[in-house]
Every structure is written in structure tokens, then in C-alpha cells.
Design a protein around this motif. Sequence first.
Motif, short mmCIF file in Angstrom:
data_model
loop_
_atom_site.label_atom_id
_atom_site.label_comp_id
_atom_site.label_asym_id
_atom_site.label_seq_id
_atom_site.Cartn_x
_atom_site.Cartn_y
_atom_site.Cartn_z
N UNK A 86 33.96 31.21 29.31
CA UNK A 86 34.73 30.27 28.51
C UNK A 86 35.18 29.07 29.29
N UNK A 87 36.48 28.82 29.28
CA UNK A 87 37.05 27.65 29.96
C UNK A 87 37.62 28.00 31.33
N UNK A 88 37.17 29.11 31.90
CA UNK A 88 37.71 29.59 33.18
C UNK A 88 36.79 29.26 34.35
N UNK A 89 37.40 28.72 35.40
CA UNK A 89 36.77 28.57 36.70
C UNK A 89 37.41 29.59 37.63
N UNK A 90 36.68 30.02 38.67
CA UNK A 90 37.21 30.93 39.66
C UNK A 90 37.03 30.30 41.04
N UNK A 91 38.07 30.39 41.86
CA UNK A 91 38.01 29.93 43.25
C UNK A 91 38.27 31.15 44.13
N UNK A 92 37.19 31.87 44.43
CA UNK A 92 37.32 33.10 45.21
C UNK A 92 37.77 32.78 46.63
N UNK A 93 38.72 33.57 47.10
CA UNK A 93 39.21 33.42 48.46
C UNK A 93 40.20 32.29 48.67
N UNK A 94 40.53 31.56 47.64
CA UNK A 94 41.51 30.47 47.78
C UNK A 94 42.86 31.06 48.17
N UNK A 95 43.44 30.51 49.22
CA UNK A 95 44.76 30.93 49.65
C UNK A 95 45.73 29.80 49.32
N UNK A 96 46.61 30.07 48.36
CA UNK A 96 47.53 29.06 47.87
C UNK A 96 48.96 29.59 48.02
N UNK A 97 49.61 29.26 49.12
CA UNK A 97 50.98 29.76 49.32
C UNK A 97 52.00 28.95 48.52
N UNK A 98 53.16 29.51 48.32
CA UNK A 98 54.26 28.78 47.69
C UNK A 98 54.55 27.55 48.55
N UNK A 99 54.85 26.43 47.89
CA UNK A 99 55.12 25.19 48.58
C UNK A 99 53.89 24.32 48.80
N UNK A 100 52.71 24.86 48.53
CA UNK A 100 51.48 24.10 48.72
C UNK A 100 51.33 23.06 47.60
N UNK A 101 50.49 22.07 47.86
CA UNK A 101 50.07 21.12 46.83
C UNK A 101 48.60 21.39 46.58
N UNK A 102 48.22 21.43 45.31
CA UNK A 102 46.83 21.71 44.95
C UNK A 102 46.32 20.59 44.06
N UNK A 103 45.28 19.94 44.53
CA UNK A 103 44.58 18.95 43.71
C UNK A 103 43.40 19.63 43.05
#
Length: 122
Positions: A86-103
Motif C-alpha cells: 500500500x502506502x507503506x515504506x520500510x527503512x530497515x535498520x534505521x536508528x532514530x533516537x529521541x531528539x533526532x531530526x529526520x528528513x
Amino acid sequence: MKFLSFAIASALAVTPAFAHGDDKPRHGGQVAEVGETIFELVRTPAGASLYIMEDGDEVPAALMTGKLIVTAGGKKTDVPLVAAKGNQFVAKGAQIPSGARVGVLVINKQTQARQSATFAIK
């Protein structure tokens, strides 16, 4: 006649503006709205998922390519987005800690049109 004109003008003045889409998270993530496009980023133990809606409709992920740009602790990391269902993308292994900025950058495969959003991770 004056009363009717006043009544119509008053009604128009207090009519609420409604968004084209629903900006509430549908998958438990954070939402960013850019124009009529809604991006929802969901952190998972395996990485992250991104869902895209345009004007209230799901945008098929298979029609696009994309990546996440994660900035945390002064370090920037690009993580490819892979189309799922559907409308889902997956970013396997992405490490996104609290406080990060994600573009987020997604590109339409056919038209090469680009869309982007930015998240401040809570």
C-alpha cells in the motif's frame, strides 16, 4: 434584503476551514503535513516505516523511491526507503533516537516530482 445579505456574509465569515486529509496518526507514529500531503513516520524495533497520504488518499509506495536522512548527535545518516504494501515504506535498520531530526525525501518514479518533510523526533 439587507438582513439576508448580512446573514449570508455572517455565515461565510464563521465557516470553519477543513483540512483535505486527516492529520491524526493512523499507525501510532508522528505526523508531518506538507500542503495536502501527510507523512507518518513510525519508529519500530527493526527500523522505521513511513506512510504517505495525499488529499486523504493513500499514495502507493511502489510508485516512488525515497530515503530518510537521520541527524542525531551531530551525525547524518541516509537510510533508503523500500516500498512495502500500500502506502507503506520500510527503512530497515534505521536508528532514530529521541531528539533526532529526520528528513524524508520521496521521488515519483514516473514524473521525478519530489516531496519532502521534516520530523523532530520526540
